[in-house]
Design an enzyme around this catalytic site. Structure first.
Site, mmCIF file in Angstrom:
data_model
loop_
_atom_site.group_PDB
_atom_site.id
_atom_site.type_symbol
_atom_site.label_atom_id
_atom_site.label_comp_id
_atom_site.label_asym_id
_atom_site.label_seq_id
_atom_site.Cartn_x
_atom_site.Cartn_y
_atom_site.Cartn_z
ATOM 1 N N GLU A 49 -3.302 4.644 19.027
ATOM 2 C CA GLU A 49 -2.776 4.282 17.697
ATOM 3 C C GLU A 49 -2.332 2.831 17.643
ATOM 4 O O GLU A 49 -1.614 2.354 18.542
ATOM 5 C CB GLU A 49 -1.581 5.208 17.392
ATOM 6 C CG GLU A 49 -1.539 5.678 15.974
ATOM 7 C CD GLU A 49 -2.809 6.442 15.562
ATOM 8 O OE1 GLU A 49 -3.723 5.823 14.981
ATOM 9 O OE2 GLU A 49 -2.870 7.644 15.832
ATOM 10 N N HIS A 50 -2.740 2.164 16.595
ATOM 11 C CA HIS A 50 -2.381 0.754 16.367
ATOM 12 C C HIS A 50 -2.852 -0.139 17.507
ATOM 13 O O HIS A 50 -2.135 -1.078 17.895
ATOM 14 C CB HIS A 50 -0.865 0.593 16.152
ATOM 15 C CG HIS A 50 -0.412 1.080 14.810
ATOM 16 N ND1 HIS A 50 -0.563 0.354 13.658
ATOM 17 C CD2 HIS A 50 0.173 2.251 14.449
ATOM 18 C CE1 HIS A 50 -0.079 1.045 12.635
ATOM 19 N NE2 HIS A 50 0.367 2.205 13.088
ATOM 20 N N ASP A 52 -6.586 -0.659 17.731
ATOM 21 C CA ASP A 52 -7.951 -1.137 17.415
ATOM 22 C C ASP A 52 -7.914 -2.608 16.994
ATOM 23 O O ASP A 52 -8.746 -3.412 17.415
ATOM 24 C CB ASP A 52 -8.654 -0.244 16.373
ATOM 25 C CG ASP A 52 -7.929 -0.064 15.057
ATOM 26 O OD1 ASP A 52 -6.750 -0.479 14.939
ATOM 27 O OD2 ASP A 52 -8.544 0.482 14.105
ATOM 28 N N GLY A 143 -2.688 9.280 6.749
ATOM 29 C CA GLY A 143 -3.145 8.947 8.104
ATOM 30 C C GLY A 143 -4.461 9.585 8.498
ATOM 31 O O GLY A 143 -4.848 9.535 9.659
ATOM 32 N N SER A 145 -7.243 8.712 6.872
ATOM 33 C CA SER A 145 -8.244 7.700 6.542
ATOM 34 C C SER A 145 -9.043 7.969 5.275
ATOM 35 O O SER A 145 -10.255 7.765 5.220
ATOM 36 C CB SER A 145 -9.190 7.527 7.730
ATOM 37 O OG SER A 145 -9.766 6.278 7.634
ATOM 38 N N SER A 146 -8.327 8.385 4.229
ATOM 39 C CA SER A 146 -8.994 8.535 2.926
ATOM 40 C C SER A 146 -9.482 7.181 2.434
ATOM 41 O O SER A 146 -10.538 7.078 1.806
ATOM 42 C CB SER A 146 -8.037 9.156 1.905
ATOM 43 O OG SER A 146 -6.955 8.291 1.630
ATOM 44 N N ASP A 190 -11.532 3.440 11.677
ATOM 45 C CA ASP A 190 -11.736 4.444 10.625
ATOM 46 C C ASP A 190 -13.156 4.412 10.087
ATOM 47 O O ASP A 190 -13.802 5.444 9.878
ATOM 48 C CB ASP A 190 -10.756 4.202 9.477
ATOM 49 C CG ASP A 190 -9.315 4.259 9.941
ATOM 50 O OD1 ASP A 190 -9.085 4.661 11.099
ATOM 51 O OD2 ASP A 190 -8.421 3.896 9.154
ATOM 52 N N ASN A 233 1.276 4.562 1.414
ATOM 53 C CA ASN A 233 0.076 3.747 1.169
ATOM 54 C C ASN A 233 0.239 2.440 1.936
ATOM 55 O O ASN A 233 1.193 1.697 1.724
ATOM 56 C CB ASN A 233 -0.115 3.479 -0.327
ATOM 57 C CG ASN A 233 -1.359 2.621 -0.559
ATOM 58 O OD1 ASN A 233 -1.436 1.491 -0.086
ATOM 59 N ND2 ASN A 233 -2.333 3.172 -1.245
ATOM 60 N N LYS A 234 -0.716 2.186 2.819
ATOM 61 C CA LYS A 234 -0.599 1.050 3.744
ATOM 62 C C LYS A 234 -0.749 -0.297 3.057
ATOM 63 O O LYS A 234 -0.262 -1.315 3.554
ATOM 64 C CB LYS A 234 -1.633 1.188 4.870
ATOM 65 C CG LYS A 234 -1.131 1.907 6.098
ATOM 66 C CD LYS A 234 -0.814 3.366 5.947
ATOM 67 C CE LYS A 234 -2.028 4.249 5.854
ATOM 68 N NZ LYS A 234 -1.745 5.687 5.778
HETATM 69 P P1 ADP Z 1 -5.019 6.809 4.343
HETATM 70 O O1 ADP Z 1 -4.127 7.047 5.516
HETATM 71 O O2 ADP Z 1 -5.361 8.076 3.650
HETATM 72 O O3 ADP Z 1 -6.206 5.962 4.660
HETATM 73 P P2 ADP Z 1 -4.202 4.554 2.690
HETATM 74 O O4 ADP Z 1 -2.819 4.174 2.271
HETATM 75 O O5 ADP Z 1 -4.905 3.620 3.596
HETATM 76 O O6 ADP Z 1 -4.099 6.002 3.323
HETATM 77 O O7 ADP Z 1 -5.124 4.746 1.399
HETATM 78 C C1 ADP Z 1 -4.796 5.697 0.400
HETATM 79 C C2 ADP Z 1 -5.394 5.281 -0.931
HETATM 80 O O8 ADP Z 1 -6.804 5.597 -0.964
HETATM 81 C C3 ADP Z 1 -4.820 6.032 -2.108
HETATM 82 O O9 ADP Z 1 -3.606 5.447 -2.567
HETATM 83 C C4 ADP Z 1 -5.940 5.917 -3.143
HETATM 84 O O10 ADP Z 1 -5.891 4.658 -3.805
HETATM 85 C C5 ADP Z 1 -7.187 5.944 -2.281
HETATM 86 N N1 ADP Z 1 -7.743 7.307 -2.291
HETATM 87 C C6 ADP Z 1 -7.649 8.248 -1.336
HETATM 88 N N2 ADP Z 1 -8.270 9.410 -1.712
HETATM 89 C C7 ADP Z 1 -8.786 9.184 -2.934
HETATM 90 C C8 ADP Z 1 -9.534 9.965 -3.882
HETATM 91 N N3 ADP Z 1 -9.873 11.210 -3.629
HETATM 92 N N4 ADP Z 1 -9.885 9.385 -5.042
HETATM 93 C C9 ADP Z 1 -9.542 8.116 -5.294
HETATM 94 N N5 ADP Z 1 -8.835 7.333 -4.472
HETATM 95 C C10 ADP Z 1 -8.456 7.850 -3.307
HETATM 96 P P1 NG1 Z 2 -4.951 4.684 8.252
HETATM 97 O O1 NG1 Z 2 -3.755 5.430 8.588
HETATM 98 O O2 NG1 Z 2 -6.116 5.590 8.082
HETATM 99 O O3 NG1 Z 2 -4.831 3.821 7.021
HETATM 100 C C1 NG1 Z 2 -4.876 2.462 9.877
HETATM 101 C C2 NG1 Z 2 -6.008 1.461 10.131
HETATM 102 C C3 NG1 Z 2 -6.735 1.693 11.464
HETATM 103 C C4 NG1 Z 2 -5.741 1.802 12.608
HETATM 104 C C5 NG1 Z 2 -4.664 2.834 12.259
HETATM 105 C C6 NG1 Z 2 -3.576 2.921 13.309
HETATM 106 C C7 NG1 Z 2 -7.275 0.582 8.243
HETATM 107 C C8 NG1 Z 2 -8.401 0.807 7.315
HETATM 108 N N1 NG1 Z 2 -7.014 1.567 9.097
HETATM 109 O O4 NG1 Z 2 -5.382 3.729 9.547
HETATM 110 O O5 NG1 Z 2 -7.645 0.633 11.704
HETATM 111 O O6 NG1 Z 2 -5.171 0.543 12.920
HETATM 112 O O7 NG1 Z 2 -4.032 2.541 11.016
HETATM 113 O O8 NG1 Z 2 -4.099 3.291 14.544
HETATM 114 O O9 NG1 Z 2 -6.655 -0.473 8.209
HETATM 115 MG MG MG Z 3 -6.241 3.911 5.231
#
Ligand code: ADP
Ligand code: NG1
Ligand code: MG
Length: 458
Positions: A49-50, A52, A143, A145-146, A190, A233-234
């Site tokens: 984790e963290h 890459d 977490g 990776s949507s 991801d 949301n990251k």
């Molecule tokens: P994750 O850990 O799921 O990658 P992120 O914070 O990186 O979380 O991204 C989440 C964002 O991705 C959501 O706030 C939204 O904008 C987008 N997202 C995720 N799922 C969907 C979906 N089904 N339809 C539209 N946008 C989505």
């Molecule tokens: P998530 O939690 O899916 O947004 C993020 C980073 C990865 C990795 C992990 C921590 C993006 C797109 N994804 O994942 O590259 O650093 O956190 O291991 O920035």
């Molecule tokens: Mg993400």
């Protein structure tokens, strides 16, 4: 890694209903049939984790939950994105005028990242846009990776809409780079697992250059994912990028302390280890003898590197971390190098499959969680509680997964104990809270390694 391309697959029997429903929505919205479907899965990171974005390898597997799009090319150059979930507003724009501002990470901007990333690699005068109806089943901001599934799926839609060729390997790099347009400076884990996963296998993913290797998990173990339901949301917060920046500054200060290294050429903790030619144990010693445990002020960082705050902003900071005044460098570097060791150990256990493989993998996952919680400080009280509950209910090991500050835990468990673990977590984490009880079905599941992204016939 092979220069493999995506093929067009028939829709599998068990997915026919969902695809048919999405097609119906597409026809209802656009008055025509979609030309194809694109699908990209989420992932659960088993360990690593963290690290890459520090240049170290990771070990995730794809999950069944995905982003699915019904798509039709649009030769007028228009992009039209509709989401089956009404919380995500319809978007329309021009493929030749894509602007991704970093103010608010709205859903369609993730799609634009993928579209723009692909477009930048082709210099055609005529570029098709596309119409898409989007359906997602990955819990967002948890977490799993949507975000990257959305970026990758949109990139695939753009490629096929223009009949542009690109290998999977190249697309992994394009999508990892283009997701930065949303504002987060992540690594490539991801996108790589979503695009290259194969069913039944986890992947060991190395970077610079990208290499993926199948990892056979022990036969009698399963992984259970549980969502703490604390969302993060990251891109909407600076936490993720602060960690990226702390790692970069730690690398630069470590490099500055070494007579033979040029710190300005160092961006990642992995660069320091490789340039010094040291083992991970030896570089951990260098961290202990070079960095102090107390926070570093910006003034101290500038003094050590012999630069002005303006130059620090230029060499090491990102847009949303310019005002950060304090950096924990010892702790972040200790986490990264020790987590990199745990990935190697996890992979070695999977390869050797000793009699006590489950116990060893569980211990590595527990150690990873402790390091994320205490050294990297990217967990969340609810997630720590969830990990404890998983452990009390038969998980051999349990850890937060993904970026953290909320989101999911992943637990390793003997196959014959999955039912007990699911029941215990359901009762003790979800059923006790009215706000969580109604969400348990989507939040708690056992997951086998799923297949990767693909196009499907309509
Ligand atoms: P994750 O850990 O799921 O990658 P992120 O914070 O990186 O979380 O991204 C989440 C964002 O991705 C959501 O706030 C939204 O904008 C987008 N997202 C995720 N799922 C969907 C979906 N089904 N339809 C539209 N946008 C989505
Ligand atoms: P998530 O939690 O899916 O947004 C993020 C980073 C990865 C990795 C992990 C921590 C993006 C797109 N994804 O994942 O590259 O650093 O956190 O291991 O920035
Ligand atoms: Mg993400």
């Amino acid at each position: 890694m092979s220069e493999e391309n995506f093929s067009l697959l028939p829709v599998p029997d068990n997915k026919k209903d969902r695809f048919a429903l999405l097609k119906e929505k597409f026809v209802h919205k656009f008055g025509e049939d979609p030309a194809f479907f694109a699908r990209a899965p989420g992932r659960v990171n088993l360990i690593g984790e963290h690290i890459d974005y520090c240049g170290y390898s990771v070990l995730p597997m794809a999950i069944e939950q995905d982003i699915l799009m019904a798509v039709s090319p649009d030769d007028s150059g228009k992009l039209t994105f509709v989401n089956v979930d009404s919380q995500y507003e319809e978007f329309s724009g021009d493929v030749m005028q894509i602007l991704i501002t970093k103010d608010a990470p709205l859903w369609y901007k993730y799609m634009l990242c993928g579209v723009l990333g692909v477009k930048e690699n082709f210099c055609s005068l005529v570029v098709n846009g596309f119409k898409a109806v989007v359906s997602g089943t990955i819990p967002p901001s948890a977490g799993l990776s949507s975000s990257s599934a959305l970026v990758c799926c949109a990139a695939m839609a753009m490629l096929r809409s223009n009949s542009w060729p690109m290998s999977k390997e190249k697309l992994c790099e394009v999508c990892a780079k283009s997701e930065h347009y949303i504002g987060t400076e992540g690594g490539g884990m991801d996108q790589a697992i979503s695009l290259t996963a194969s069913a039944g296998k986890a992947k060991h993913i190395e970077f610079n250059p990208l290499r993926t290797t199948d990892v056979q998990l022990p036969q009698d173990v399963e992984f259970v994912v549980s969502n703490s339901l604390a969302e993060m949301n990251k891109a909407a917060t600076p936490y993720f990028n602060i960690r990226v920046v702390e790692c970069r500054i730690a690398a630069q200060i470590l490099a500055k302390s070494q007579p033979n290294l040029k710190w300005r050429e160092v961006k990642r903790l992995g660069d320091v280890q490789s340039q010094l030619g040291l083992s991970l144990d030896a570089i951990l010693e260098v961290v202990s003898s070079t960095l102090h445990k107390e926070p570093y002020s910006k003034a101290e960082v500038c003094k050590i590197l012999e630069i002005s705050p303006e130059e620090l902003a230029e060499t090491s900071l990102s847009a949303n971390t310019r005002d950060v005044e304090s950096f924990m460098l010892y702790q972040r570097a200790q986490h990264v190098y020790s987590e990199a060791k745990r990935v190697q150990a996890f992979k070695a256990v999977c390869e050797a499959q000793p009699a006590n493989a489950l116990a060893q993998l569980g211990q590595l996952m527990d150690e990873s969680h402790a390091s994320c919680r205490d050294l990297y400080e990217c967990s969340h009280p609810d997630l720590d509680m969830l990990v404890e509950i998983c452990k009390k209910n038969g998980a051999q090991g349990s850890r937060m997964t993904g970026a953290g500050w909320g989101g999911c835990a992943v637990s390793i468990v003997k196959s014959d104990s999955v039912g007990k673990l699911l029941a215990g977590v359901r009762d003790q984490y979800y059923a006790v809270s009215p706000s969580k009880a109604g969400k348990v079905d989507a939040a708690l599941f056992a997951s086998a390694p799923a297949g990767g992204a693909a196009y499907y016939e309509v």
